[in-house]
Design a protein around this motif. Structure first.
Motif, PDB file in Angstrom:
ATOM      1  N   SER A 383      66.062  56.890  79.447  1.00  0.00           N
ATOM      2  CA  SER A 383      64.669  57.141  79.865  1.00  0.00           C
ATOM      3  C   SER A 383      64.311  55.607  80.138  1.00  0.00           C
ATOM      4  N   GLU A 384      63.082  55.541  81.102  1.00  0.00           N
ATOM      5  CA  GLU A 384      62.603  54.085  81.444  1.00  0.00           C
ATOM      6  C   GLU A 384      62.285  53.545  80.138  1.00  0.00           C
ATOM      7  N   GLY A 385      61.473  54.144  79.259  1.00  0.00           N
ATOM      8  CA  GLY A 385      61.065  53.250  78.082  1.00  0.00           C
ATOM      9  C   GLY A 385      62.371  52.846  77.319  1.00  0.00           C
ATOM     10  N   ALA A 386      63.408  53.671  77.241  1.00  0.00           N
ATOM     11  CA  ALA A 386      64.549  53.045  76.452  1.00  0.00           C
ATOM     12  C   ALA A 386      65.101  51.959  77.320  1.00  0.00           C
ATOM     13  N   ALA A 387      65.092  52.084  78.673  1.00  0.00           N
ATOM     14  CA  ALA A 387      65.916  51.020  79.253  1.00  0.00           C
ATOM     15  C   ALA A 387      64.954  49.640  79.172  1.00  0.00           C
ATOM     16  N   ARG A 388      63.852  49.539  79.231  1.00  0.00           N
ATOM     17  CA  ARG A 388      63.032  48.562  79.125  1.00  0.00           C
ATOM     18  C   ARG A 388      63.260  47.927  77.738  1.00  0.00           C
TER      19      ARG A 388
END
Length: 485
Positions: A383-388
Protein backbone atom coordinates in the motif's frame (compact mmCIF):
# COMPACT_ATOMS: atom_id res chain seq x y z
CA UNK A 1 19.02 -5.33 35.77
CA UNK A 2 18.95 -9.10 36.25
CA UNK A 3 17.75 -10.96 33.15
CA UNK A 4 16.60 -14.44 34.07
CA UNK A 5 15.78 -16.87 31.29
CA UNK A 6 12.12 -16.81 32.25
CA UNK A 7 12.01 -13.02 32.22
CA UNK A 8 13.63 -12.90 28.79
CA UNK A 9 11.24 -15.35 27.17
CA UNK A 10 8.16 -13.72 28.73
CA UNK A 11 9.21 -10.37 27.26
CA UNK A 12 10.15 -11.99 23.95
CA UNK A 13 6.74 -13.67 23.76
CA UNK A 14 5.07 -10.32 24.41
CA UNK A 15 7.06 -8.62 21.65
CA UNK A 16 6.30 -11.51 19.28
CA UNK A 17 2.59 -11.07 20.00
CA UNK A 18 3.00 -7.38 19.16
CA UNK A 19 4.65 -8.33 15.87
CA UNK A 20 1.79 -10.70 15.07
CA UNK A 21 -0.77 -7.98 15.84
CA UNK A 22 1.00 -5.50 13.54
CA UNK A 23 1.04 -8.00 10.69
CA UNK A 24 -2.58 -9.05 11.13
CA UNK A 25 -3.71 -5.44 11.31
CA UNK A 26 -1.99 -4.58 8.03
CA UNK A 27 -3.05 -7.79 6.28
CA UNK A 28 -6.70 -7.75 7.30
CA UNK A 29 -7.23 -4.03 7.61
CA UNK A 30 -5.35 -2.83 4.52
CA UNK A 31 -4.51 -5.63 2.07
CA UNK A 32 -7.35 -8.12 2.59
CA UNK A 33 -8.98 -7.54 -0.82
CA UNK A 34 -5.87 -7.18 -2.94
CA UNK A 35 -5.70 -8.79 -6.37
CA UNK A 36 -4.08 -12.18 -6.80
CA UNK A 37 -1.41 -11.97 -9.50
CA UNK A 38 2.28 -12.51 -10.22
CA UNK A 39 4.33 -14.66 -7.87
CA UNK A 40 1.48 -14.83 -5.35
CA UNK A 41 -0.76 -16.38 -8.04
CA UNK A 42 1.91 -18.98 -8.78
CA UNK A 43 2.51 -19.91 -5.13
CA UNK A 44 -1.17 -20.02 -4.24
CA UNK A 45 -2.29 -22.32 -7.01
CA UNK A 46 0.85 -24.45 -6.89
CA UNK A 47 0.12 -25.12 -3.21
CA UNK A 48 -3.49 -26.07 -3.89
CA UNK A 49 -2.37 -28.27 -6.77
CA UNK A 50 0.04 -30.10 -4.47
CA UNK A 51 -2.72 -30.54 -1.88
CA UNK A 52 -4.98 -32.05 -4.56
CA UNK A 53 -2.30 -34.53 -5.65
CA UNK A 54 -1.19 -32.81 -8.87
CA UNK A 55 2.37 -32.17 -7.70
CA UNK A 56 4.35 -29.16 -8.82
CA UNK A 57 2.55 -27.88 -11.90
CA UNK A 58 2.17 -24.62 -13.80
CA UNK A 59 -1.31 -23.16 -13.37
CA UNK A 60 -2.60 -20.39 -15.62
CA UNK A 61 -5.99 -18.67 -16.05
CA UNK A 62 -8.30 -20.66 -18.26
CA UNK A 63 -8.35 -17.83 -20.82
CA UNK A 64 -4.64 -18.41 -21.52
CA UNK A 65 -5.39 -21.79 -23.07
CA UNK A 66 -8.87 -21.15 -24.46
CA UNK A 67 -9.74 -17.58 -25.47
CA UNK A 68 -13.45 -18.47 -25.64
CA UNK A 69 -13.61 -19.80 -22.07
CA UNK A 70 -15.82 -18.06 -19.54
CA UNK A 71 -13.73 -16.32 -16.91
CA UNK A 72 -15.20 -16.36 -13.43
CA UNK A 73 -15.59 -13.01 -11.71
CA UNK A 74 -13.42 -14.13 -8.82
CA UNK A 75 -9.86 -14.74 -10.11
CA UNK A 76 -9.01 -16.58 -6.89
CA UNK A 77 -11.41 -19.40 -7.75
CA UNK A 78 -9.69 -22.76 -8.19
CA UNK A 79 -11.96 -23.47 -11.18
CA UNK A 80 -10.64 -20.46 -13.09
CA UNK A 81 -7.20 -21.96 -13.77
CA UNK A 82 -5.88 -24.98 -15.62
CA UNK A 83 -2.59 -26.86 -15.53
CA UNK A 84 -0.24 -26.69 -18.49
CA UNK A 85 2.31 -29.21 -17.26
CA UNK A 86 4.98 -29.76 -14.59
CA UNK A 87 6.92 -26.79 -13.32
CA UNK A 88 9.91 -25.67 -11.32
CA UNK A 89 9.06 -21.98 -11.45
CA UNK A 90 10.26 -21.52 -7.88
CA UNK A 91 12.01 -23.64 -5.24
CA UNK A 92 9.59 -25.94 -3.42
CA UNK A 93 9.62 -25.20 0.30
CA UNK A 94 7.24 -22.23 0.44
CA UNK A 95 4.50 -23.78 -1.75
CA UNK A 96 4.87 -26.99 0.28
CA UNK A 97 4.28 -24.99 3.44
CA UNK A 98 1.15 -23.40 1.95
CA UNK A 99 0.03 -26.83 0.74
CA UNK A 100 0.03 -27.98 4.36
CA UNK A 101 -2.57 -25.32 5.12
CA UNK A 102 -4.54 -26.34 2.03
CA UNK A 103 -4.60 -29.97 3.15
CA UNK A 104 -6.25 -28.79 6.37
CA UNK A 105 -8.95 -27.06 4.33
CA UNK A 106 -7.40 -23.60 4.66
CA UNK A 107 -6.90 -23.22 0.91
CA UNK A 108 -8.19 -19.74 0.07
CA UNK A 109 -5.84 -16.88 -0.72
CA UNK A 110 -6.84 -15.25 2.57
CA UNK A 111 -5.71 -18.29 4.53
CA UNK A 112 -2.43 -18.36 2.64
CA UNK A 113 -1.93 -14.70 3.54
CA UNK A 114 -2.43 -15.62 7.21
CA UNK A 115 0.04 -18.48 6.77
CA UNK A 116 2.68 -15.98 5.64
CA UNK A 117 1.85 -13.72 8.57
CA UNK A 118 2.62 -16.59 10.94
CA UNK A 119 6.05 -16.96 9.33
CA UNK A 120 6.68 -13.25 9.81
CA UNK A 121 5.76 -13.39 13.49
CA UNK A 122 8.05 -16.41 13.94
CA UNK A 123 10.89 -14.36 12.47
CA UNK A 124 10.38 -11.76 15.23
CA UNK A 125 10.88 -14.48 17.86
CA UNK A 126 14.02 -15.82 16.18
CA UNK A 127 15.45 -12.31 15.86
CA UNK A 128 15.12 -11.97 19.62
CA UNK A 129 17.34 -15.03 20.00
CA UNK A 130 19.79 -13.59 17.47
CA UNK A 131 20.00 -10.34 19.40
CA UNK A 132 20.54 -12.17 22.68
CA UNK A 133 23.36 -14.18 21.12
CA UNK A 134 25.12 -11.11 19.70
CA UNK A 135 24.37 -8.43 22.30
CA UNK A 136 22.77 -9.98 25.38
CA UNK A 137 19.26 -10.41 26.83
CA UNK A 138 18.31 -6.74 26.68
CA UNK A 139 19.73 -6.52 23.16
CA UNK A 140 17.60 -9.51 22.21
CA UNK A 141 14.41 -7.76 23.28
CA UNK A 142 15.45 -4.59 21.45
CA UNK A 143 16.18 -6.61 18.31
CA UNK A 144 12.80 -8.35 18.45
CA UNK A 145 11.02 -5.03 19.07
CA UNK A 146 12.60 -3.46 15.98
CA UNK A 147 11.71 -6.54 13.92
CA UNK A 148 8.12 -6.36 15.18
CA UNK A 149 7.49 -2.79 13.97
CA UNK A 150 10.00 -2.32 11.12
CA UNK A 151 7.86 -2.17 7.98
CA UNK A 152 10.39 -3.83 5.67
CA UNK A 153 10.19 -6.82 7.99
CA UNK A 154 6.40 -7.23 7.78
CA UNK A 155 5.18 -5.51 4.62
CA UNK A 156 5.59 -8.60 2.41
CA UNK A 157 3.76 -10.98 4.74
CA UNK A 158 0.38 -10.02 3.30
CA UNK A 159 1.43 -10.50 -0.33
CA UNK A 160 1.70 -14.29 -0.24
CA UNK A 161 5.21 -14.67 -1.63
CA UNK A 162 8.30 -16.50 -0.38
CA UNK A 163 9.87 -13.43 1.25
CA UNK A 164 8.11 -14.22 4.54
CA UNK A 165 9.78 -17.61 4.70
CA UNK A 166 13.02 -16.14 3.36
CA UNK A 167 13.28 -13.60 6.16
CA UNK A 168 12.64 -16.34 8.73
CA UNK A 169 15.29 -18.53 7.10
CA UNK A 170 17.92 -15.77 7.10
CA UNK A 171 17.17 -15.11 10.79
CA UNK A 172 17.71 -18.79 11.61
CA UNK A 173 20.91 -18.81 9.54
CA UNK A 174 22.22 -15.88 11.59
CA UNK A 175 21.40 -17.64 14.85
CA UNK A 176 23.04 -20.92 13.84
CA UNK A 177 26.11 -19.17 12.42
CA UNK A 178 26.73 -17.16 15.58
CA UNK A 179 26.36 -20.34 17.63
CA UNK A 180 29.01 -21.92 15.41
CA UNK A 181 31.34 -18.93 15.85
CA UNK A 182 30.84 -19.16 19.61
CA UNK A 183 31.70 -22.87 19.72
CA UNK A 184 32.88 -24.18 16.33
CA UNK A 185 32.08 -27.84 16.74
CA UNK A 186 31.61 -30.03 13.69
CA UNK A 187 27.92 -30.48 14.53
CA UNK A 188 27.26 -26.73 14.68
CA UNK A 189 29.15 -26.03 11.47
CA UNK A 190 27.27 -28.75 9.62
CA UNK A 191 24.01 -27.37 11.01
CA UNK A 192 24.80 -24.06 9.30
CA UNK A 193 25.48 -25.91 6.05
CA UNK A 194 22.21 -27.83 6.33
CA UNK A 195 20.29 -24.60 6.93
CA UNK A 196 21.93 -23.01 3.89
CA UNK A 197 20.79 -25.96 1.80
CA UNK A 198 17.28 -25.75 3.24
CA UNK A 199 17.20 -22.01 2.55
CA UNK A 200 18.14 -22.70 -1.07
CA UNK A 201 14.82 -24.55 -1.32
CA UNK A 202 13.09 -21.26 -0.42
CA UNK A 203 14.97 -18.83 -2.66
CA UNK A 204 17.67 -19.94 -5.08
CA UNK A 205 20.15 -17.21 -4.16
CA UNK A 206 20.43 -18.60 -0.64
CA UNK A 207 22.85 -21.25 -1.87
CA UNK A 208 25.49 -18.51 -2.11
CA UNK A 209 25.33 -18.18 1.67
CA UNK A 210 27.21 -21.46 2.01
CA UNK A 211 30.59 -20.08 0.86
CA UNK A 212 29.88 -16.61 2.31
CA UNK A 213 29.32 -18.04 5.79
CA UNK A 214 31.35 -21.25 5.95
CA UNK A 215 34.64 -20.07 4.42
CA UNK A 216 35.19 -17.19 6.91
CA UNK A 217 34.19 -19.50 9.76
CA UNK A 218 36.64 -22.22 8.77
CA UNK A 219 39.57 -20.06 7.82
CA UNK A 220 39.35 -17.47 10.60
CA UNK A 221 37.85 -19.21 13.60
CA UNK A 222 39.64 -22.49 12.88
CA UNK A 223 42.89 -21.03 11.56
CA UNK A 224 44.87 -23.16 14.04
CA UNK A 225 43.55 -26.37 12.49
CA UNK A 226 45.47 -28.11 9.66
CA UNK A 227 44.52 -26.87 6.22
CA UNK A 228 43.53 -30.38 5.11
CA UNK A 229 41.09 -30.64 7.98
CA UNK A 230 39.47 -27.31 7.11
CA UNK A 231 39.19 -28.17 3.43
CA UNK A 232 37.70 -31.52 4.35
CA UNK A 233 35.14 -29.82 6.58
CA UNK A 234 34.32 -27.37 3.78
CA UNK A 235 33.66 -30.30 1.41
CA UNK A 236 31.54 -31.95 4.09
CA UNK A 237 29.46 -28.78 4.40
CA UNK A 238 28.91 -28.76 0.66
CA UNK A 239 27.87 -32.41 0.77
CA UNK A 240 25.39 -31.77 3.58
CA UNK A 241 23.81 -28.82 1.76
CA UNK A 242 23.62 -30.89 -1.44
CA UNK A 243 22.03 -33.78 0.47
CA UNK A 244 19.33 -31.49 1.85
CA UNK A 245 18.52 -30.20 -1.64
CA UNK A 246 18.92 -33.56 -3.40
CA UNK A 247 15.23 -34.64 -3.58
CA UNK A 248 14.32 -31.46 -5.45
CA UNK A 249 17.46 -31.56 -7.60
CA UNK A 250 16.87 -35.17 -8.60
CA UNK A 251 13.25 -34.42 -9.45
CA UNK A 252 14.22 -31.49 -11.66
CA UNK A 253 17.09 -33.29 -13.40
CA UNK A 254 14.82 -36.17 -14.36
CA UNK A 255 11.60 -34.26 -15.11
CA UNK A 256 12.53 -31.85 -17.87
CA UNK A 257 14.11 -31.93 -21.30
CA UNK A 258 17.22 -30.00 -20.21
CA UNK A 259 19.03 -29.94 -16.86
CA UNK A 260 17.30 -27.84 -14.19
CA UNK A 261 18.66 -27.32 -10.69
CA UNK A 262 16.58 -25.20 -8.31
CA UNK A 263 14.20 -23.20 -10.53
CA UNK A 264 13.39 -22.21 -14.08
CA UNK A 265 12.60 -18.56 -13.40
CA UNK A 266 16.12 -17.13 -13.78
CA UNK A 267 16.01 -16.93 -17.57
CA UNK A 268 12.74 -15.01 -17.68
CA UNK A 269 13.97 -12.66 -14.94
CA UNK A 270 17.11 -11.94 -16.94
CA UNK A 271 15.13 -11.30 -20.10
CA UNK A 272 12.78 -8.93 -18.26
CA UNK A 273 15.70 -6.89 -16.89
CA UNK A 274 17.90 -6.61 -19.96
CA UNK A 275 16.27 -4.62 -22.73
CA UNK A 276 16.03 -1.00 -23.91
CA UNK A 277 13.42 -0.07 -21.28
CA UNK A 278 15.65 -1.15 -18.37
CA UNK A 279 18.92 0.25 -19.72
CA UNK A 280 17.67 3.84 -19.82
CA UNK A 281 14.67 5.92 -18.88
CA UNK A 282 12.24 5.50 -16.01
CA UNK A 283 12.89 1.76 -15.55
CA UNK A 284 16.70 1.96 -15.44
CA UNK A 285 17.94 -0.71 -13.04
CA UNK A 286 14.48 -2.26 -12.75
CA UNK A 287 12.46 -4.72 -14.86
CA UNK A 288 9.88 -4.09 -17.54
CA UNK A 289 7.12 -6.29 -18.98
CA UNK A 290 7.86 -4.64 -22.33
CA UNK A 291 11.02 -6.75 -22.49
CA UNK A 292 9.05 -9.97 -22.90
CA UNK A 293 5.39 -9.15 -23.57
CA UNK A 294 5.73 -9.16 -27.36
CA UNK A 295 7.76 -12.38 -27.46
CA UNK A 296 6.37 -15.92 -27.66
CA UNK A 297 8.34 -19.14 -27.33
CA UNK A 298 7.47 -21.82 -29.85
CA UNK A 299 8.84 -25.25 -30.58
CA UNK A 300 9.79 -25.78 -34.21
CA UNK A 301 11.70 -28.77 -35.54
CA UNK A 302 12.28 -29.95 -31.97
CA UNK A 303 13.87 -26.68 -30.88
CA UNK A 304 12.43 -23.92 -28.70
CA UNK A 305 12.68 -20.48 -30.29
CA UNK A 306 11.57 -16.91 -29.62
CA UNK A 307 9.19 -15.33 -32.17
CA UNK A 308 6.89 -12.32 -32.25
CA UNK A 309 3.87 -12.98 -30.06
CA UNK A 310 1.34 -12.06 -32.75
CA UNK A 311 2.92 -13.94 -35.63
CA UNK A 312 1.21 -16.81 -37.39
CA UNK A 313 3.84 -19.19 -36.03
CA UNK A 314 3.05 -18.15 -32.47
CA UNK A 315 -0.66 -18.80 -32.96
CA UNK A 316 0.08 -22.38 -34.04
CA UNK A 317 2.69 -22.87 -31.36
CA UNK A 318 3.65 -26.01 -29.56
CA UNK A 319 4.44 -25.30 -25.92
CA UNK A 320 8.10 -25.40 -24.94
CA UNK A 321 9.31 -27.37 -21.95
CA UNK A 322 10.04 -25.04 -18.96
CA UNK A 323 13.72 -25.96 -19.07
CA UNK A 324 13.87 -25.10 -22.77
CA UNK A 325 12.05 -21.81 -22.21
CA UNK A 326 14.48 -20.89 -19.45
CA UNK A 327 17.42 -21.45 -21.78
CA UNK A 328 15.91 -19.34 -24.56
CA UNK A 329 15.12 -16.43 -22.24
CA UNK A 330 18.59 -16.65 -20.70
CA UNK A 331 20.32 -16.62 -24.09
CA UNK A 332 18.16 -13.72 -25.22
CA UNK A 333 19.27 -11.72 -22.16
CA UNK A 334 22.95 -12.57 -22.62
CA UNK A 335 22.79 -11.56 -26.28
CA UNK A 336 21.35 -8.20 -25.31
CA UNK A 337 24.00 -7.67 -22.62
CA UNK A 338 26.73 -8.49 -25.13
CA UNK A 339 25.35 -5.93 -27.58
CA UNK A 340 25.13 -3.18 -24.92
CA UNK A 341 28.28 -3.59 -22.84
CA UNK A 342 28.82 0.17 -22.85
CA UNK A 343 25.65 0.65 -20.78
CA UNK A 344 26.07 -2.39 -18.56
CA UNK A 345 28.19 -0.71 -15.81
CA UNK A 346 25.61 2.09 -15.54
CA UNK A 347 22.82 -0.47 -15.24
CA UNK A 348 24.69 -2.37 -12.51
CA UNK A 349 25.17 0.81 -10.48
CA UNK A 350 21.50 1.69 -10.94
CA UNK A 351 20.48 -1.77 -9.72
CA UNK A 352 22.59 -1.40 -6.58
CA UNK A 353 21.24 2.09 -6.06
CA UNK A 354 17.67 0.83 -6.39
CA UNK A 355 18.30 -1.98 -3.93
CA UNK A 356 19.78 0.26 -1.24
CA UNK A 357 17.48 3.27 -1.75
CA UNK A 358 20.23 5.46 -3.23
CA UNK A 359 18.99 5.90 -6.80
CA UNK A 360 15.59 7.55 -7.30
CA UNK A 361 14.09 6.03 -4.15
CA UNK A 362 11.33 8.61 -3.80
CA UNK A 363 10.27 10.34 -0.61
CA UNK A 364 8.30 9.13 2.42
CA UNK A 365 6.12 12.24 2.19
CA UNK A 366 6.62 13.83 -1.25
CA UNK A 367 4.96 13.32 -4.60
CA UNK A 368 5.49 9.89 -6.19
CA UNK A 369 6.90 9.78 -9.72
CA UNK A 370 6.90 6.84 -12.11
CA UNK A 371 10.71 6.44 -12.07
CA UNK A 372 10.97 6.23 -8.28
CA UNK A 373 11.37 2.92 -6.55
CA UNK A 374 8.63 3.68 -4.09
CA UNK A 375 6.28 3.60 -7.10
CA UNK A 376 7.68 0.21 -8.10
CA UNK A 377 7.17 -1.05 -4.53
CA UNK A 378 3.52 -0.03 -4.66
CA UNK A 379 3.15 -1.85 -7.98
CA UNK A 380 4.58 -5.00 -6.38
CA UNK A 381 1.86 -5.12 -3.72
CA UNK A 382 2.56 -2.57 -0.97
CA UNK A 383 0.00 0.00 0.00
CA UNK A 384 1.14 3.58 -0.47
CA UNK A 385 1.18 4.21 3.28
CA UNK A 386 3.21 1.07 3.97
CA UNK A 387 5.66 1.90 1.18
CA UNK A 388 6.23 5.38 2.58
CA UNK A 389 6.62 4.04 6.13
CA UNK A 390 9.06 1.35 5.00
CA UNK A 391 11.23 3.89 3.20
CA UNK A 392 11.24 6.29 6.17
CA UNK A 393 12.12 3.51 8.61
CA UNK A 394 14.90 2.26 6.36
CA UNK A 395 16.49 5.70 6.33
CA UNK A 396 16.19 5.81 10.12
CA UNK A 397 17.61 2.32 10.62
CA UNK A 398 20.48 2.43 8.12
CA UNK A 399 22.70 4.88 10.11
CA UNK A 400 22.11 2.86 13.28
CA UNK A 401 23.08 -0.32 11.42
CA UNK A 402 26.31 1.25 10.13
CA UNK A 403 27.14 2.48 13.63
CA UNK A 404 26.36 -0.97 15.01
CA UNK A 405 28.82 -2.53 12.60
CA UNK A 406 31.53 -0.09 13.77
CA UNK A 407 30.76 -0.88 17.41
CA UNK A 408 31.02 -4.64 16.88
CA UNK A 409 34.27 -4.16 14.96
CA UNK A 410 35.74 -2.06 17.78
CA UNK A 411 34.67 -4.76 20.26
CA UNK A 412 36.41 -7.31 18.03
CA UNK A 413 33.19 -9.29 17.68
CA UNK A 414 32.69 -11.15 14.43
CA UNK A 415 30.81 -9.31 11.71
CA UNK A 416 31.10 -11.96 9.02
CA UNK A 417 27.56 -13.43 9.32
CA UNK A 418 25.95 -10.00 9.37
CA UNK A 419 27.98 -8.78 6.40
CA UNK A 420 27.22 -11.92 4.36
CA UNK A 421 23.51 -11.11 4.04
CA UNK A 422 23.92 -7.62 2.49
CA UNK A 423 26.60 -9.05 0.19
CA UNK A 424 24.16 -11.73 -0.95
CA UNK A 425 21.47 -9.11 -1.54
CA UNK A 426 23.85 -6.94 -3.56
CA UNK A 427 24.82 -9.92 -5.74
CA UNK A 428 21.13 -10.55 -6.37
CA UNK A 429 20.66 -6.92 -7.42
CA UNK A 430 23.59 -7.06 -9.83
CA UNK A 431 22.34 -10.29 -11.38
CA UNK A 432 18.63 -9.42 -11.53
CA UNK A 433 17.48 -5.95 -10.49
CA UNK A 434 17.25 -3.70 -7.44
CA UNK A 435 14.05 -4.96 -5.84
CA UNK A 436 13.14 -3.98 -2.27
CA UNK A 437 11.34 -7.30 -1.94
CA UNK A 438 14.58 -9.14 -2.67
CA UNK A 439 16.33 -7.09 0.02
CA UNK A 440 14.34 -8.86 2.74
CA UNK A 441 17.13 -11.43 2.94
CA UNK A 442 19.41 -8.72 4.40
CA UNK A 443 16.86 -7.05 6.68
CA UNK A 444 17.66 -9.30 9.70
CA UNK A 445 21.28 -8.12 9.54
CA UNK A 446 20.19 -4.46 9.44
CA UNK A 447 17.84 -5.00 12.38
CA UNK A 448 20.49 -6.77 14.48
CA UNK A 449 23.13 -4.13 13.75
CA UNK A 450 20.69 -1.33 14.51
CA UNK A 451 19.84 -2.98 17.82
CA UNK A 452 23.54 -2.93 18.79
CA UNK A 453 23.56 0.87 18.53
CA UNK A 454 20.26 1.28 20.38
CA UNK A 455 21.50 -0.93 23.22
CA UNK A 456 24.70 1.11 23.55
CA UNK A 457 22.72 4.34 23.71
CA UNK A 458 20.52 2.89 26.43
CA UNK A 459 23.57 1.83 28.44
CA UNK A 460 25.24 5.22 28.11
CA UNK A 461 22.31 7.51 28.78
CA UNK A 462 19.76 5.55 30.76
CA UNK A 463 21.81 3.15 32.85
CA UNK A 464 24.43 5.74 33.75
CA UNK A 465 21.84 8.30 34.82
CA UNK A 466 20.08 5.64 36.84
CA UNK A 467 23.34 4.65 38.48
CA UNK A 468 24.08 8.27 39.43
CA UNK A 469 20.65 8.66 40.99
CA UNK A 470 21.14 5.51 43.05
CA UNK A 471 24.58 6.49 44.38
CA UNK A 472 24.32 6.97 48.19
CA UNK A 473 25.05 10.55 49.25
CA UNK A 474 27.05 11.29 52.45
CA UNK A 475 25.06 12.80 55.30
CA UNK A 476 26.01 16.42 56.02
CA UNK A 477 27.92 16.93 59.27
CA UNK A 478 25.84 17.70 62.32
CA UNK A 479 26.07 21.13 63.96
CA UNK A 480 27.75 19.85 67.11
CA UNK A 481 30.47 18.22 65.02
CA UNK A 482 31.38 21.63 63.62
CA UNK A 483 31.89 23.19 67.09
CA UNK A 484 35.53 23.48 68.32
CA UNK A 485 36.43 21.23 71.20
Amino acid sequence: MHWSTRRFFVLLGTVTALGLAVRLAYTIGVRWDQNLWGDAFTYHFTANGIADGHGFATWVPRSFTNPDAIILSDPRSWHGVVSVGPSADNPPLYPLYLAGWSVLGLRTYHWHMIASVMLGASAVFVMGLVGRKIIGPRGGIITALIAAVYANFWVNDSVGTSESMGILASSIVLLLTYRAWESPTVQRILAVAAMCGLSGLIRSEFVLLLPLLIIPLLFRKLRDRPIKERIGLLLACGAVALLVMSPWLIRNLTKFEKPVLLATDAGLSLAATNCDETYSGASLGWWSPSCVVNVALVKRDGECRAVRAHSAVAKRRQTCDPSESDGVWRQRAFDYIGDHLDRFPVVLLARLGRMWELYHPGSPWGEINVDQKIAFDITEGRSEGAARLALAQFYMLAPFAIAGGVLLWRRKQTLAPLIALPILTSITALYAFGNTRYRTVAEPALVALGAVTVEVLIVRFWDQRRARREEPSEDPPRAEELQPT
